[in-house]
Scaffold this motif. Structure first.
Motif, PDB file in Angstrom:
ATOM      1  N   GLU A 154       0.816  -1.219   0.000  1.00  0.00           N
ATOM      2  CA  GLU A 154       0.000   0.000   0.000  1.00  0.00           C
ATOM      3  C   GLU A 154       0.850   1.270   0.000  1.00  0.00           C
ATOM      4  O   GLU A 154       0.397   2.335  -0.437  1.00  0.00           O
ATOM      5  CB  GLU A 154      -0.942   0.008   1.208  1.00  0.00           C
ATOM      6  N   ALA A 155       2.087   1.169   0.497  1.00  0.00           N
ATOM      7  CA  ALA A 155       2.963   2.343   0.551  1.00  0.00           C
ATOM      8  C   ALA A 155       3.196   2.937  -0.836  1.00  0.00           C
ATOM      9  O   ALA A 155       3.365   4.151  -0.980  1.00  0.00           O
ATOM     10  CB  ALA A 155       4.300   1.979   1.196  1.00  0.00           C
ATOM     11  N   LEU A 156       3.195   2.092  -1.869  1.00  0.00           N
ATOM     12  CA  LEU A 156       3.442   2.569  -3.229  1.00  0.00           C
ATOM     13  C   LEU A 156       2.406   3.597  -3.652  1.00  0.00           C
ATOM     14  O   LEU A 156       2.725   4.573  -4.337  1.00  0.00           O
ATOM     15  CB  LEU A 156       3.440   1.385  -4.196  1.00  0.00           C
ATOM     16  N   ALA A 157       1.159   3.414  -3.234  1.00  0.00           N
ATOM     17  CA  ALA A 157       0.085   4.336  -3.624  1.00  0.00           C
ATOM     18  C   ALA A 157      -0.162   5.417  -2.595  1.00  0.00           C
ATOM     19  O   ALA A 157      -0.670   6.491  -2.924  1.00  0.00           O
ATOM     20  CB  ALA A 157      -1.210   3.543  -3.850  1.00  0.00           C
ATOM     21  N   ARG A 158       0.200   5.169  -1.346  1.00  0.00           N
ATOM     22  CA  ARG A 158      -0.231   6.030  -0.249  1.00  0.00           C
ATOM     23  C   ARG A 158       0.794   7.055   0.196  1.00  0.00           C
ATOM     24  O   ARG A 158       0.433   8.155   0.637  1.00  0.00           O
ATOM     25  CB  ARG A 158      -0.587   5.135   0.949  1.00  0.00           C
ATOM     26  N   ASP A 159       2.094   6.742   0.076  1.00  0.00           N
ATOM     27  CA  ASP A 159       3.106   7.504   0.811  1.00  0.00           C
ATOM     28  C   ASP A 159       3.984   8.399  -0.054  1.00  0.00           C
ATOM     29  O   ASP A 159       5.058   8.817   0.361  1.00  0.00           O
ATOM     30  CB  ASP A 159       3.989   6.549   1.613  1.00  0.00           C
ATOM     31  N   GLY A 160       3.555   8.681  -1.279  1.00  0.00           N
ATOM     32  CA  GLY A 160       4.293   9.644  -2.086  1.00  0.00           C
ATOM     33  C   GLY A 160       5.559   9.127  -2.709  1.00  0.00           C
ATOM     34  O   GLY A 160       6.477   9.907  -2.988  1.00  0.00           O
ATOM     35  N   LEU A 161       5.667   7.806  -2.924  1.00  0.00           N
ATOM     36  CA  LEU A 161       6.814   7.292  -3.658  1.00  0.00           C
ATOM     37  C   LEU A 161       6.850   7.963  -5.029  1.00  0.00           C
ATOM     38  O   LEU A 161       5.807   8.214  -5.642  1.00  0.00           O
ATOM     39  CB  LEU A 161       6.730   5.772  -3.811  1.00  0.00           C
ATOM     40  N   SER A 162       8.042   8.250  -5.536  1.00  0.00           N
ATOM     41  CA  SER A 162       8.180   9.109  -6.709  1.00  0.00           C
ATOM     42  C   SER A 162       7.495   8.553  -7.952  1.00  0.00           C
ATOM     43  O   SER A 162       7.160   9.313  -8.862  1.00  0.00           O
ATOM     44  CB  SER A 162       9.664   9.356  -7.002  1.00  0.00           C
ATOM     45  N   GLU A 202      -1.851   7.719  -5.429  1.00  0.00           N
ATOM     46  CA  GLU A 202      -3.104   7.242  -4.835  1.00  0.00           C
ATOM     47  C   GLU A 202      -4.225   7.179  -5.861  1.00  0.00           C
ATOM     48  O   GLU A 202      -5.066   6.289  -5.825  1.00  0.00           O
ATOM     49  CB  GLU A 202      -3.499   8.157  -3.676  1.00  0.00           C
ATOM     50  N   ASP A 203      -4.212   8.134  -6.800  1.00  0.00           N
ATOM     51  CA  ASP A 203      -5.271   8.150  -7.808  1.00  0.00           C
ATOM     52  C   ASP A 203      -4.764   8.882  -9.044  1.00  0.00           C
ATOM     53  O   ASP A 203      -3.952   9.798  -8.956  1.00  0.00           O
ATOM     54  CB  ASP A 203      -6.528   8.836  -7.265  1.00  0.00           C
ATOM     55  N   ASP A 204      -5.211   8.425 -10.189  1.00  0.00           N
ATOM     56  CA  ASP A 204      -4.893   9.046 -11.471  1.00  0.00           C
ATOM     57  C   ASP A 204      -6.168   9.045 -12.305  1.00  0.00           C
ATOM     58  O   ASP A 204      -6.915   8.058 -12.298  1.00  0.00           O
ATOM     59  CB  ASP A 204      -3.782   8.260 -12.185  1.00  0.00           C
ATOM     60  N   SER A 225      -2.121   3.280  -8.085  1.00  0.00           N
ATOM     61  CA  SER A 225      -0.986   2.437  -8.487  1.00  0.00           C
ATOM     62  C   SER A 225      -1.166   0.998  -8.038  1.00  0.00           C
ATOM     63  O   SER A 225      -0.666   0.069  -8.676  1.00  0.00           O
ATOM     64  CB  SER A 225       0.320   2.988  -7.902  1.00  0.00           C
ATOM     65  N   VAL A 226      -1.852   0.798  -6.918  1.00  0.00           N
ATOM     66  CA  VAL A 226      -2.051  -0.543  -6.366  1.00  0.00           C
ATOM     67  C   VAL A 226      -3.499  -0.961  -6.600  1.00  0.00           C
ATOM     68  O   VAL A 226      -4.435  -0.289  -6.155  1.00  0.00           O
ATOM     69  CB  VAL A 226      -1.718  -0.577  -4.863  1.00  0.00           C
ATOM     70  N   LYS A 227      -3.680  -2.062  -7.305  1.00  0.00           N
ATOM     71  CA  LYS A 227      -5.020  -2.554  -7.621  1.00  0.00           C
ATOM     72  C   LYS A 227      -5.488  -3.545  -6.553  1.00  0.00           C
ATOM     73  O   LYS A 227      -4.695  -4.072  -5.769  1.00  0.00           O
ATOM     74  CB  LYS A 227      -5.013  -3.226  -8.998  1.00  0.00           C
ATOM     75  N   GLU A 228      -6.790  -3.798  -6.542  1.00  0.00           N
ATOM     76  CA  GLU A 228      -7.376  -4.673  -5.514  1.00  0.00           C
ATOM     77  C   GLU A 228      -6.795  -6.077  -5.538  1.00  0.00           C
ATOM     78  O   GLU A 228      -6.698  -6.734  -4.507  1.00  0.00           O
ATOM     79  CB  GLU A 228      -8.897  -4.729  -5.689  1.00  0.00           C
TER      80      GLU A 228
END
Length: 442
Positions: free
Chosen positions: A391-399, A403-405, A411-414
């Motif tokens: 979840e960090a990939l979508a939530r924490d501002g990784l470059s 979170e949404d586009d 970036s992270v799907k269900e």
């Protein structure tokens, strides 16, 4: 200066009662190892997991990579795990084919990345080829928990302590002769005439140093590179732990400590030294924010290269965007001084590849090796196991995550599959010399 690195190939890593090494198998006493990790009271929880090449494992958010090293009474990471003292000489022991990864358990950061150990994603990062000893930990560093830019001090330093501890497994062992590397470069003024007659080359490394607050940037002997002017270093110092990676940098552009320890360009220049070139050494430069600092650094680099009598230079940049100005300014200064220069960098050409590759260009920069586009979209299927927190990939501002586009969603799907930019592939562009990417002409 003569450095001998005795390599012990690691084919597998297991847990056991004693930290030891036998016939390519590294055994780690996890309890002892975690005691070393928790020497810092800011580490609140920690575990160690193993990820082997070919396994269906995804590791994220990865903050740092270190090759396990040991040096008897000498410093392994001067100014970090040890007192500040000279490195680059004597004998160093290295566990080869493995790395220690510092991985966040709950929180990611702008400079963190992802590693897939198998499948399509594995081709994007060198670290999928190694047996990775993953330190998965959390800290109580509340002051930066919700900051996109994190220093990650406790976790990164724990990774270095762990790497040093693990390498004690072979401190009493003798490496095979074929597994020993020797790096011996005579003083510049004491070389044979036949070497001096060869074309001379200097390697210019622009290490990340843009953050004015200390704690984010690359370190040299434990000192923040933001406070350092370009300086001549012996290549052995870099191979032997003098340079430590920082936490600030879009991750595909990052130079991890492992990369400094094993810099392929330095090793190739050693191979060519005395045969095709006269390798003068390394000018360790920096990357700055304002124009005056960029110009000053470029002047220092060109002056040092000219004073050494360099015929040519290889110029490598850790980063893109604002650092492109440092890269081009230095490129131009070297060329103006008569030093023929080849640059190594990645590009930021947008997801469609149509934008200008560097934010600033100059006619002097007419020879550049591209190591990839940081904005390239990468879609990867789910993995059976996630080490860390996906979840960090979508939530924490990784470059390279979001979170949404509007078009791509999160970036992270269900189902655990992901879509991200190459920006978040851990050390994916490998500007220091082992990038597998190449140019394709259309």
């Amino acid at each position: 200066m003569r450095l001998e690195i005795d390599n012990f190939p690691v084919e597998d890593v297991v847990f056991g009662e004693e930290t030891s090494y036998t016939d390519g198998v590294l055994t780690i006493n996890k309890e002892e190892a975690l005691e070393v990790v928790k020497e810092d009271e800011h580490i609140t929880e920690a575990d160690i997991k193993i990820a082997r090449p070919g396994e269906k494992k995804r590791i994220v958010p990865v903050k740092e990579a270190i090759e396990p090293r040991y040096k008897g009474e000498g410093a392994v990471f001067p100014g970090v795990t040890d007192d500040v003292e000279s490195v680059g000489h004597g004998k160093t022991i290295a566990l080869k084919g493995c790395s220690v990864l510092a991985v966040g358990k709950h929180w990611g950061s702008f400079g963190d990345g992802l590693i897939d150990m198998s499948g399509e994603g594995a081709k994007y990062t060198y670290f999928s080829q190694l047996v990775n000893i993953c330190l998965v930990a959390d800290t109580d560093e509340e002051f930066e928990r919700h900051e996109q830019q994190k220093k990650n001090h406790a976790l990164r330093w724990a990774g270095h302590r762990l790497a040093k501890y693990i390498a004690t497994a072979v401190k009493e062992e003798e490496a095979k002769e074929e597994d020993k590397e020797v790096f011996d470069l005579a003083p510049i003024t004491k070389r044979p005439q036949e070497v001096n007659d060869l074309p001379s080359v200097v390697y210019v490394m622009q290490a990340q140093s843009q953050m004015e607050e200390m704690g984010y940037n690359d370190l040299v002997y434990g000192w923040d590179m933001n406070h350092v002017l370009p300086t001549l270093m012996h290549p052995n110092e870099i191979l032997d732990g003098a340079m430590i990676s920082g936490s600030f940098m879009p991750c595909s552009s990052k130079w991890s400590t492992y990369d400094f320890q094993n810099c392929p360009t330095i090793k190739r220049l050693y191979e060519e030294h005395g045969e095709t070139v006269n390798f003068l050494g390394v000018i360790m430069s920096n990357l700055n924010v304002n124009l005056e600092e960029k110009e000053r650094a470029a002047l220092f680099v060109s002056q040092i290269a000219s004073s050494l009598g360099a015929d040519s230079a290889i110029l490598a940049e850790e980063g893109y965007g604002n650092p492109d100005a440092d890269f081009i300014e230095c490129f131009k200064a070297l060329e103006d001084a008569g030093v023929k220069t080849v640059g190594m960098t990645n590009e930021c050409t947008g997801r469609d590849g149509q934008s200008q590759p560097l934010v600033t260009l100059d006619e002097a920069a007419d020879a550049i090796v591209s190591c990839g586009n940081v904005s390239t979209l990468i879609e990867l299927p789910p993995m059976e196991t996630v080490i860390g927190e996906l979840e960090a990939l979508a939530r924490d501002g990784l470059s390279g995550g979001w979170e949404d586009d509007d078009e791509l969603g999160s970036s992270v799907k269900e189902d655990g599959s992901i879509v991200m930019e190459n920006n978040s592939m851990f050390c994916g562009d490998q500007v220091l010399g082992w990038s597998p990417k190449t140019m394709k002409e259309f």
